[in-house]
Design a protein around this motif. Structure first.
Motif, PDB file in Angstrom:
ATOM      1  N   LEU A 182      -3.064 -33.652 -42.231  1.00  0.00           N
ATOM      2  CA  LEU A 182      -3.833 -34.647 -41.571  1.00  0.00           C
ATOM      3  C   LEU A 182      -5.227 -34.371 -41.866  1.00  0.00           C
ATOM      4  O   LEU A 182      -5.933 -35.553 -41.753  1.00  0.00           O
ATOM      5  CB  LEU A 182      -3.617 -33.979 -39.784  1.00  0.00           C
ATOM      6  CG  LEU A 182      -4.247 -35.132 -38.911  1.00  0.00           C
ATOM      7  CD1 LEU A 182      -3.681 -36.531 -38.923  1.00  0.00           C
ATOM      8  CD2 LEU A 182      -3.863 -34.347 -37.476  1.00  0.00           C
ATOM      9  N   SER A 183      -5.672 -33.304 -42.036  1.00  0.00           N
ATOM     10  CA  SER A 183      -7.162 -33.003 -42.474  1.00  0.00           C
ATOM     11  C   SER A 183      -7.451 -33.966 -43.923  1.00  0.00           C
ATOM     12  O   SER A 183      -8.250 -34.766 -43.895  1.00  0.00           O
ATOM     13  CB  SER A 183      -7.520 -31.869 -42.687  1.00  0.00           C
ATOM     14  OG  SER A 183      -7.499 -31.044 -41.561  1.00  0.00           O
ATOM     15  N   ALA A 193      -5.671 -36.609 -44.844  1.00  0.00           N
ATOM     16  CA  ALA A 193      -5.411 -38.086 -44.555  1.00  0.00           C
ATOM     17  C   ALA A 193      -6.874 -38.618 -43.791  1.00  0.00           C
ATOM     18  O   ALA A 193      -7.370 -39.510 -44.312  1.00  0.00           O
ATOM     19  CB  ALA A 193      -4.238 -38.262 -43.623  1.00  0.00           C
ATOM     20  N   ARG A 194      -7.360 -37.840 -43.038  1.00  0.00           N
ATOM     21  CA  ARG A 194      -8.592 -38.011 -42.378  1.00  0.00           C
ATOM     22  C   ARG A 194      -9.838 -38.161 -43.290  1.00  0.00           C
ATOM     23  O   ARG A 194     -10.752 -38.992 -42.987  1.00  0.00           O
ATOM     24  CB  ARG A 194      -8.904 -37.050 -41.164  1.00  0.00           C
ATOM     25  CG  ARG A 194      -7.926 -37.401 -39.957  1.00  0.00           C
ATOM     26  CD  ARG A 194      -7.980 -36.524 -38.789  1.00  0.00           C
ATOM     27  NE  ARG A 194      -7.242 -36.592 -37.704  1.00  0.00           N
ATOM     28  CZ  ARG A 194      -7.265 -35.767 -36.624  1.00  0.00           C
ATOM     29  NH1 ARG A 194      -7.816 -34.472 -36.657  1.00  0.00           N
ATOM     30  NH2 ARG A 194      -6.437 -36.138 -35.688  1.00  0.00           N
ATOM     31  N   ASP A 195      -9.759 -37.272 -44.523  1.00  0.00           N
ATOM     32  CA  ASP A 195     -10.824 -37.255 -45.188  1.00  0.00           C
ATOM     33  C   ASP A 195     -10.748 -38.444 -46.149  1.00  0.00           C
ATOM     34  O   ASP A 195     -11.978 -39.159 -46.663  1.00  0.00           O
ATOM     35  CB  ASP A 195     -10.810 -36.196 -46.229  1.00  0.00           C
ATOM     36  CG  ASP A 195     -11.302 -34.650 -45.602  1.00  0.00           C
ATOM     37  OD1 ASP A 195     -11.988 -34.687 -44.368  1.00  0.00           O
ATOM     38  OD2 ASP A 195     -10.870 -33.500 -45.783  1.00  0.00           O
ATOM     39  N   GLN A 196      -9.661 -38.992 -46.521  1.00  0.00           N
ATOM     40  CA  GLN A 196      -9.251 -40.272 -47.090  1.00  0.00           C
ATOM     41  C   GLN A 196      -9.879 -41.410 -46.429  1.00  0.00           C
ATOM     42  O   GLN A 196     -10.191 -42.561 -47.381  1.00  0.00           O
ATOM     43  CB  GLN A 196      -7.880 -40.197 -47.581  1.00  0.00           C
ATOM     44  CG  GLN A 196      -7.499 -39.156 -48.554  1.00  0.00           C
ATOM     45  CD  GLN A 196      -8.171 -39.258 -50.020  1.00  0.00           C
ATOM     46  OE1 GLN A 196      -9.190 -38.310 -50.127  1.00  0.00           O
ATOM     47  NE2 GLN A 196      -7.998 -40.193 -50.703  1.00  0.00           N
ATOM     48  N   ASN A 197      -9.511 -41.369 -45.208  1.00  0.00           N
ATOM     49  CA  ASN A 197      -9.826 -42.592 -44.406  1.00  0.00           C
ATOM     50  C   ASN A 197     -10.607 -42.255 -43.054  1.00  0.00           C
ATOM     51  O   ASN A 197     -10.094 -42.136 -42.078  1.00  0.00           O
ATOM     52  CB  ASN A 197      -8.475 -43.120 -43.732  1.00  0.00           C
ATOM     53  CG  ASN A 197      -7.612 -43.572 -44.985  1.00  0.00           C
ATOM     54  OD1 ASN A 197      -8.110 -44.694 -45.783  1.00  0.00           O
ATOM     55  ND2 ASN A 197      -6.523 -42.777 -45.259  1.00  0.00           N
ATOM     56  N   PRO A 198     -12.055 -41.774 -43.349  1.00  0.00           N
ATOM     57  CA  PRO A 198     -12.992 -41.423 -42.046  1.00  0.00           C
ATOM     58  C   PRO A 198     -13.033 -42.331 -41.312  1.00  0.00           C
ATOM     59  O   PRO A 198     -13.178 -43.722 -41.513  1.00  0.00           O
ATOM     60  CB  PRO A 198     -13.976 -41.098 -43.032  1.00  0.00           C
ATOM     61  CG  PRO A 198     -14.128 -41.710 -44.241  1.00  0.00           C
ATOM     62  CD  PRO A 198     -12.690 -41.909 -44.556  1.00  0.00           C
TER      63      PRO A 198
END
Length: 242
Positions: A234-235, A237-242
């Motif tokens: 999840l971290s 994925a969030r870094d890829q799509n902030p």
């Protein structure tokens, strides 16, 4: 966001479903295949416990049709998911080390065991329980009841999807799985693609073959568990799509 799930089935499908609940598309790609082995197994009488370092040992005992004979033994499992499966399969007394192999050794070293312990193990072991417990006076009877055999090729088109960036990361739960992946992409995934690709690993030992093969976007769990792997995914994925 798509992530490759490299662990064996049925765990690969379970992990892909958990990723889906987080809004990540999991792409199951088991790189090791379970094989139950026809080896002699000891009588449970006289054993003080049953030790499990993988849920695959339970599945192998079940496939051999001998699970019931060991159900009276206390179970000592490496992690919570293996412990949960043992309970689901009818074992009443189950203790989890809630960690990695070293945590299991520590648990067994100080457990109130009044006899030898039975260890249904993989044929290709990365660590030897008997040797690790010998300094504590623990006797371990090991039976190599299953094998995890590496696949010989990736599914059709997968290397191209990885190279094109369609799948942005992969989850790795064992060193042998990481080694298998490295071997299979050796000629099909160029260094620039490796530099972009995220490899999310259960531990430093799992990550080592990937680092050696020039995968540099390495994520490590802070705890060897499925929950920690989901948090890592999840971290990422969030870094890829902030």
């Amino acid at each position: 966001m798509k992530m490759l799930v490299t662990r064996p089935d049925p765990d690969a499908s379970d992990t892909a479903a958990r990723l889906g609940a987080l809004g990540i598309e999991g792409v199951p790609c088991p790189l090791l295949v379970h094989q139950t082995l026809d080896v002699s197994l000891p009588d449970p009488k006289g054993f003080a416990g049953l030790v499990l370092t993988s849920a695959n040992a339970l599945r192998a005992l079940d496939e051999r049709g001998v699970l019931a004979r060991y159900r009276a033994l206390p179970v000592y499992a490496v992690g919570n998911r293996t412990a949960a499966l043992a309970r689901d399969m009818g074992f009443a007394t189950v203790t989890s080390a809630d960690g990695a192999f070293a945590d299991l050794v520590e648990l067994l070293a100080h457990a109130p065991l009044a006899g030898p312990i039975f260890y249904p193990a993989a044929r290709d072991m990365s660590a030897y329980l008997g040797k690790s417990l010998a300094p504590f006076g623990r006797m371990v009877i090991t039976a190599e009841i299953y094998a995890m055999n590496p696949v010989t090729e990736l599914p059709d088109g997968l290397a191209e999807r990885l190279g094109a960036g369609e799948i942005e990361a992969a989850l790795f739960y064992s060193k042998r799985t990481a080694q298998t992946f490295v071997r299979l992409v050796e000629r099909g995934l160029e260094r620039p693609a490796r530099a972009r690709f995220g490899v999310l690993c259960l531990s430093e030992a799992v990550a080592a073959p990937l680092l050696d093969a020039h995968f540099v976007r390495v994520g490590l769990c802070d705890h060897p568990s499925e929950e920690a792997m989901m948090g890592l995914a999840l971290s990422f994925a969030r870094d890829q799509n902030p």
